[in-house]
Design an enzyme around this catalytic site. Structure first.
Site, PDB file in Angstrom:
ATOM      1  N   VAL A 116       1.049  -1.258  -0.146  1.00 43.95           N
ATOM      2  CA  VAL A 116      -0.033  -0.114  -0.021  1.00 43.95           C
ATOM      3  C   VAL A 116       0.840   1.303   0.102  1.00 43.95           C
ATOM      4  O   VAL A 116       1.883   1.334   0.708  1.00 43.95           O
ATOM      5  CB  VAL A 116      -0.889  -0.097   1.324  1.00 43.95           C
ATOM      6  CG1 VAL A 116      -1.597   1.085   1.319  1.00 43.95           C
ATOM      7  CG2 VAL A 116      -1.746  -1.171   1.336  1.00 43.95           C
ATOM      8  N   GLU A 151      12.981  -9.024  26.140  1.00 42.29           N
ATOM      9  CA  GLU A 151      12.610 -10.244  25.762  1.00 42.29           C
ATOM     10  C   GLU A 151      13.923 -10.639  24.749  1.00 42.29           C
ATOM     11  O   GLU A 151      14.499 -11.782  24.575  1.00 42.29           O
ATOM     12  CB  GLU A 151      11.468 -10.357  24.980  1.00 42.29           C
ATOM     13  CG  GLU A 151      10.473 -10.574  25.910  1.00 42.29           C
ATOM     14  CD  GLU A 151       8.983 -10.867  25.372  1.00 42.29           C
ATOM     15  OE1 GLU A 151       8.211 -11.678  25.839  1.00 42.29           O
ATOM     16  OE2 GLU A 151       8.647 -10.724  24.009  1.00 42.29           O
ATOM     17  N   ALA A 154      -0.368  -7.217  21.126  1.00 42.55           N
ATOM     18  CA  ALA A 154      -0.990  -8.050  20.226  1.00 42.55           C
ATOM     19  C   ALA A 154      -2.305  -8.436  20.779  1.00 42.55           C
ATOM     20  O   ALA A 154      -3.360  -8.913  19.949  1.00 42.55           O
ATOM     21  CB  ALA A 154      -0.258  -9.473  20.244  1.00 42.55           C
TER      22      ALA A 154
END
Length: 396
Positions: free
Chosen positions: A82, A170, A313
């Site tokens: 896009v 993480e 998420a």
């Protein structure tokens, strides 16, 4: 509007893919044409990317072919990039054409937020896609190889990670697990390797309970991670980083995890956006646009205390489910459903067998939290692909 309305979903991240999957179930045959547009023909699991970036997991485990997740008879898939959203003409402009819509779902994902720090865009690496983590993993291994050719260059073995949020913590956890193996492989003295985590805020993992943060930092410090908290990065250069204190850390590997902003395409489309994120209404629509829904990193909603919900998420998935419901309701002329986030728990991994988390009001840490992290990952795989995907992708 055409006789059969066309729903166009741009972006196959957590929000976009869940919206697509839910629409397959919500809509009856010939109720709407649904088109999903994504620049890759796969969906990648963003919360897994820190592992292949460090080299502790195969990048293939973080990606799923879109064709395995959607029903091609119910959802058309277009692989393209896009380049513009024209909200006036109700068109999505692609690099190789254009698609008109009656309803648009924007789930394009975020971009690294550099906060105007000079040099970050040019010289720092970021964990943002399958391609980027492949590059980071190979770059880290290359640094060990380069050091063996010039052992005076200690900056090859110094790894700076900017940001002590979820991704940063993480990643350093996995990196601390990976580097000793690389030392053995390249016959490098482990004492020469440094992992430095730099954070401008007064604490790592903001939002977590202080006891859990201390546990996380103790675990990672034991693994060899050095923390520099309350220490902003002033500049990133080809030779490393310059801190606000004036100190320079020489490093050929700077990984920036210090923040995410919304997609710049959203700002350029004429929506009211701040840092690429649109304050959507209770139904996830852009202000003034009943036909445009915005989810994931490009959207922002606020809690009762005035603070924004984090772009996680977990929330993107929930937005996807509500968005699909509201699209079907819009087409049918039914009442829309307000989006109400349900924070079921938060877990941050600290490398193999270690994590911290909060589930409900219960604090968990260590191996128990690591198992909970695994359960959360399995649940998502089950939601989008059922038991076959769980069996294929679960990391033992």
């Amino acid at each position: 509007m055409s006789q059969i309305p066309r729903i166009v979903i741009v972006g196959a991240g957590y929000g976009g893919i869940v919206t697509s999957i839910r629409l397959q179930k919500e809509l009856n045959y010939n109720e709407a044409d649904v088109t999903l547009i994504n620049k890759h023909d796969y969906h990648y699991i963003t919360t897994h990317l820190h592992m292949p970036a460090a080299g502790t997991d195969d990048p293939k485990n973080a990606r799923v072919d879109i064709s395995k997740l959607i029903d091609e008879f119910k959802v058309d898939f277009i692989k393209s990039t896009v380049v513009e959203i024209n909200s006036e003409e109700k068109k999505v402009i692609l690099e190789d054409g254009a698609v008109s819509y009656d309803y648009l779902v924007i789930g394009l994902g975020g971009e690294p937020e550099t906060f105007g720090i000079p040099g970050l865009k040019e010289y720092a690496l970021s964990i943002r896609s399958i391609n980027s983590v492949n590059y980071i993993r190979e770059h880290i291994e290359y640094m060990f190889a380069k050091y063996k050719n010039d052992e005076s260059r200690k900056d090859y073995l110094t790894f700076v990670v900017g940001g002590s949020g979820f991704t940063g913590i993480e990643f350093v956890g996995e990196l601390a697990d990976r580097l000793p193996k690389l030392c053995n492989e390249f016959n490098v003295d482990p004492s020469l390797v440094r992992i430095i985590n730099v954070e401008a805020a007064p604490t790592a993992l903001p939002g977590f309970d202080p006891d859990l943060v201390k546990y996380a930092m103790d675990v990672l410090t034991e693994k060899g991670v050095e923390f520099m908290i309350s220490t902003p990065i002033k500049e990133c250069t080809p030779d490393g980083v310059i801190l606000a204190t004036g100190e320079e850390i020489k490093s050929q590997t700077v990984v920036w995890t210090g923040g995410i902003r919304g997609n710049s395409l959203v700002e350029n489309a004429g929506f009211e956006a701040v840092r690429g994120r649109v304050k959507v209404d209770e139904y996830l629509r852009a202000p003034g646009f009943d036909d445009v829904f915005i989810i994931g990193d490009c959207s922002v909603m606020f809690k009762e205390d005035g603070k924004p919900y984090p772009p996680t998420a977990q929330i993107a998935m929930q937005q996807g489910a509500t968005c699909a419901y509201n699209l079907a309701a819009s087409i049918r002329g039914d009442k829309l459903k307000a989006f109400k986030p349900q924070i079921k728990g938060t877990v941050a991994s600290l490398g193999k067998g270690e994590a911290i988390g909060v589930v409900g009001e219960k604090k968990i840490k260590g191996y128990t939290a690591a198992i909970m992290k695994k359960i959360i990952d399995i649940r998502y795989l089950y939601i989008i692909g059922g038991i076959p995907l769980v069996l294929k992708k679960t990391r033992l």
